[in-house]
Design an enzyme around this catalytic site. Structure first.
Site, short mmCIF file in Angstrom:
data_model
loop_
_atom_site.label_atom_id
_atom_site.label_comp_id
_atom_site.label_asym_id
_atom_site.label_seq_id
_atom_site.Cartn_x
_atom_site.Cartn_y
_atom_site.Cartn_z
N TRP A 11 0.82 -1.21 0.00
CA TRP A 11 0.00 0.00 0.00
C TRP A 11 0.85 1.26 0.00
CZ3 TRP A 11 -3.78 1.70 -2.21
CH2 TRP A 11 -4.68 2.63 -1.73
N GLY A 132 -10.65 3.59 2.07
CA GLY A 132 -11.69 3.27 1.09
C GLY A 132 -11.40 1.95 0.43
N SER A 134 -9.70 -0.07 -1.80
CA SER A 134 -8.51 0.23 -2.61
C SER A 134 -7.44 -0.85 -2.43
CB SER A 134 -7.94 1.57 -2.16
OG SER A 134 -7.79 1.60 -0.76
N LYS A 187 -14.28 -3.69 9.45
CA LYS A 187 -14.67 -4.55 8.33
C LYS A 187 -13.66 -5.68 8.09
CE LYS A 187 -11.63 -3.01 5.39
NZ LYS A 187 -10.45 -3.65 5.15
N ASP A 240 -15.62 -0.45 1.33
CA ASP A 240 -14.47 -1.27 1.70
C ASP A 240 -14.90 -2.68 2.12
OD1 ASP A 240 -11.82 -1.71 1.93
OD2 ASP A 240 -11.47 -0.41 3.65
N THR A 244 -13.31 -5.99 0.32
CA THR A 244 -12.51 -6.99 1.06
C THR A 244 -13.22 -8.33 1.17
OG1 THR A 244 -13.18 -5.73 2.98
CG2 THR A 244 -10.88 -5.78 2.56
N1 NAD Z 1 -2.49 -3.64 0.68
C1 NAD Z 1 -3.55 -2.90 0.45
O1 NAD Z 1 -4.17 -3.03 -0.61
C2 NAD Z 1 -4.03 -1.91 1.46
C3 NAD Z 1 -5.00 -1.00 1.06
C4 NAD Z 1 -5.45 -0.06 2.00
C5 NAD Z 1 -4.91 -0.05 3.27
N2 NAD Z 1 -3.96 -0.96 3.60
C6 NAD Z 1 -3.42 -0.88 4.97
O2 NAD Z 1 -2.10 -0.36 4.88
C7 NAD Z 1 -1.29 -0.91 5.92
C8 NAD Z 1 -0.04 -1.51 5.29
O3 NAD Z 1 -0.49 -2.56 4.45
P1 NAD Z 1 0.40 -3.19 3.30
O4 NAD Z 1 -0.53 -4.01 2.48
O5 NAD Z 1 1.24 -2.19 2.63
O6 NAD Z 1 1.30 -4.16 4.15
P2 NAD Z 1 2.40 -5.15 3.64
O7 NAD Z 1 2.22 -6.40 4.41
O8 NAD Z 1 2.44 -5.19 2.16
O9 NAD Z 1 3.70 -4.42 4.12
C9 NAD Z 1 3.95 -4.17 5.41
C10 NAD Z 1 5.28 -3.46 5.44
O10 NAD Z 1 5.55 -3.09 6.77
C11 NAD Z 1 6.88 -3.37 7.04
N3 NAD Z 1 7.05 -3.59 8.46
C12 NAD Z 1 7.04 -4.74 9.12
N4 NAD Z 1 7.31 -4.52 10.43
C13 NAD Z 1 7.49 -3.20 10.56
C14 NAD Z 1 7.82 -2.36 11.65
N5 NAD Z 1 8.01 -2.87 12.87
N6 NAD Z 1 7.93 -1.02 11.44
C15 NAD Z 1 7.70 -0.50 10.21
N7 NAD Z 1 7.42 -1.25 9.13
C16 NAD Z 1 7.31 -2.58 9.31
C17 NAD Z 1 7.22 -4.58 6.20
O11 NAD Z 1 8.58 -4.58 5.91
C18 NAD Z 1 6.41 -4.36 4.95
O12 NAD Z 1 7.14 -3.64 4.00
C19 NAD Z 1 -2.15 -1.93 6.64
O13 NAD Z 1 -2.68 -1.36 7.81
C20 NAD Z 1 -3.29 -2.21 5.67
O14 NAD Z 1 -4.48 -2.55 6.31
C21 NAD Z 1 -3.50 -1.88 2.73
#
Ligand code: NAD
Length: 334
Positions: A11, A132, A134, A187, A240, A244
């Site tokens: 993300w 949202g 996404s 959600k 959302d 999901t």
């Molecule tokens: N993936 C999506 O489509 C999406 C969409 C909207 C919101 N989100 C939200 O965004 C957030 C991140 O999701 P994501 O999909 O990018 O996660 P991800 O699992 O792809 O990546 C998580 C990242 O966090 C890093 N990480 C791990 N431990 C950490 C720490 N202690 N400190 C800092 N970074 C650390 C990891 O190296 C990794 O790069 C989540 O809360 C998720 O719910 C994700």
């Protein structure tokens, strides 16, 4: 504008691409310097296969990149938001707008992500939430997507809208940061539950029943905690929930399918291989619902499966045989 995205997961990377597309000066920070160096060299994030990272995007493990940033996006998994906020705090000024895009509730404190960030930066700057329907994979491919920028401060909500909005990423504003953040976190548990239904072999009727009744209980808790009812029918809520619960991009949904098929909870989460936020949120929701005395039968059943070892089939029977109800609890018969 100088923008920094903290967190180089799927993300964070997808949002950094949007900001680059919009002509901003963007740095993507990873808490893992080796990962940052690898991405800087390969110009790829394995979580967004086939999406090249533009040369203009700087990727680093050095927090000095935050110096002078006007927009800071916190895209850590929810369990790491406090740690990330603490690291960023010394670099932020009252002019910085900090945006949380993580979806969850903090274990132990039951705080929303923007509340954690406000605490860690000691209320030094404005904090907004962007949320949202996404999936990172689709935003990375520039497929049409819509989100909400929420902040009680209208100028900050609009600042975030202006930074991200383009012809494939449409952003609405809202004052209701409480509702937007709660909808996003609550959600995830329902996506897990929907996955469990699929794993059990149930089909469209069951999932539509689950999603609709889940939205009713999410709205009850969200309103009690200060969110606005209509937010739960909007992009961060119903939008959302749909995305999901119906997509294999969702880890919560995938973990649920495995559990429904008979895998143990820990085993299912390991097989998904990434943070399943709904698992953690289930515990917080359970505590919040008890504290606020709000009836949340679906989230409660998810909690029983995830934390108390109940069998999914038994839980479904429990839900289907609850006492008879009116659908519109709040209304009286004419
Ligand atoms: N993936 C999506 O489509 C999406 C969409 C909207 C919101 N989100 C939200 O965004 C957030 C991140 O999701 P994501 O999909 O990018 O996660 P991800 O699992 O792809 O990546 C998580 C990242 O966090 C890093 N990480 C791990 N431990 C950490 C720490 N202690 N400190 C800092 N970074 C650390 C990891 O190296 C990794 O790069 C989540 O809360 C998720 O719910 C994700």
């Amino acid at each position: 504008m100088k923008a920094v995205v903290l967190g180089s997961g799927g993300w964070g990377t997808a949002l950094a691409l949007v900001l680059c597309d919009n002509g901003h000066n963007v740095t993507l920070w990873s808490h893992n310097p080796a990962k940052a160096a690898r991405m800087q060299e390969t110009r790829e994030n394995p979580l967004l296969k086939g999406v090249p990272l533009p040369e203009a995007l700087r990727i680093t493990g050095d927090l000095d990149c935050l110096e002078g940033a006007e927009l800071v996006v916190c895209a850590s998994p929810s369990f790491a938001v406090r740690e990330t906020g603490k690291k960023a705090a010394p670099y932020l000024t009252p002019q910085t707008v900090l945006v949380t895009v993580s979806k969850g509730i903090e274990r132990d404190t039951n705080l929303r992500m923007s509340q954690i960030l406000q605490e860690t930066v000691q209320y030094k700057c404005k904090v907004a939430a962007l949320s949202g329907p996404s999936h990172a994979e689709e935003v990375g491919l520039r497929l049409p997507t819509g989100c909400v920028s929420a902040c009680p401060d209208r100028a900050a909500a609009r600042f975030v809208q202006d930074a991200f909005m383009n012809d494939c990423f449409r952003i609405y504003t809202s004052y209701d940061i409480i509702g937007v953040e709660l909808a996003a976190a609550l959600k995830n548990v329902i996506a897990l539950s929907c996955g469990i239904c699929s794993g059990l072999g149930f089909q469209d009727n069951t999932k539509a029943l689950l999603m609709t009744r889940a939205m009713a209980e999410i709205t009850r808790l969200g309103e009690q905690l200060g969110g606005t009812r209509r937010t739960f029918g909007g992009l961060a809520g119903m939008g959302d929930l749909i995305v999901t619960c119906t997509s294999m991009h969702s880890r919560n949904n995938r973990a649920g399918i495995l559990i429904g098929q008979g895998k143990g909870v820990k085993e299912a989460m390991e097989e998904v291989g990434a943070v399943v936020e709904g698992y953690y949120a289930a515990e917080s929701i359970h505590q919040l619902a008890e504290r606020e005395n709000i009836e949340m039968p679906i989230s409660h059943c998810a909690y029983e499966i995830l934390y108390q070892g109940k069998k999914p089939k038994d839980v479904v029977l429990e839900l289907m045989t609850r006492a008879k109800k009116d659908e519109l609890l709040e209304t009286t018969w004419l």
